[in-house]
Design a protein around this motif. Sequence first.
Motif, short mmCIF file in Angstrom:
data_model
loop_
_atom_site.label_atom_id
_atom_site.label_comp_id
_atom_site.label_asym_id
_atom_site.label_seq_id
_atom_site.Cartn_x
_atom_site.Cartn_y
_atom_site.Cartn_z
N GLU A 76 10.31 16.74 26.60
CA GLU A 76 10.57 17.93 27.41
C GLU A 76 9.88 19.17 26.85
N SER A 105 18.89 9.09 37.11
CA SER A 105 18.83 10.52 36.74
C SER A 105 17.43 10.88 36.25
N HIS A 109 15.16 13.73 37.89
CA HIS A 109 14.60 14.77 37.02
C HIS A 109 13.10 14.95 37.26
#
Length: 177
Positions: A76, A105, A109
């Motif tokens: 990230e 998920s 995302h």
Amino acid sequence: MAEAHENYKIVFTGPVASGKTTAINTISDIPTVSTEETATDQTQYVKESTTVAMDYGILNIPSGDVIHLYGTPGQERFSYMREILTEGGLGLVLLVNNNSPKAFSDLDHYIEAFQDFINKTCLVIGVTHMDMSTRPTLKEYHQHLARKQLNCPIFEIDARNKRDIQILLQVLLYSLR
Ligand SMILES: Nc1nc2c(ncn2[C@@H]2O[C@H](COP(=O)(O)OP(=O)(O)O)[C@@H](O)[C@H]2O)c(=O)[nH]1
Ligand SMILES: [Mg+2]
């Protein structure tokens, strides 16, 4: 005079261990450039090394055109690379690891993170590791995407299998027409 050939760019994204580096390696006609480094954050518990900057490969297609393949970094903290990597791109290949409890998920995302690029171009989804985990099924993925009003091609693939990646890329290129 030699005919001018086009250069295209396709971006591979998805969570750590979804098969991005492997897919680009499998399909590239040149030795791939991959910037692997020992993971320093939570991804170290998933894999010993992970892609911190990007993967890069080249695919020559029969028309003589060249497709440049870019893999986004998994972590990230490298999300700023998204803008740079998607600039001028034709479309997005999103890989998800079915052997992860977070498959849905993760999917959500990455769709959200690349929403602008997806709106402008097109998306194909490749579900990897189905040999290790058969659930969710492709039907369940379709239902999940339908709830989000998203209708895009989705395939079971093995990132180590060249034919599987070729099919993903062909579908992406066809959906552009
Ligand atoms: N069993 C299985 N392994 C896969 C599949 N796709 C990729 N892999 C493996 O999954 C591991 C993680 O892939 P990698 O390309 O490093 O993931 P990245 O973090 O997204 O770049 C590698 O060891 C691959 O060989 C698949 O469909 N099934
Ligand atoms: Mg990688």
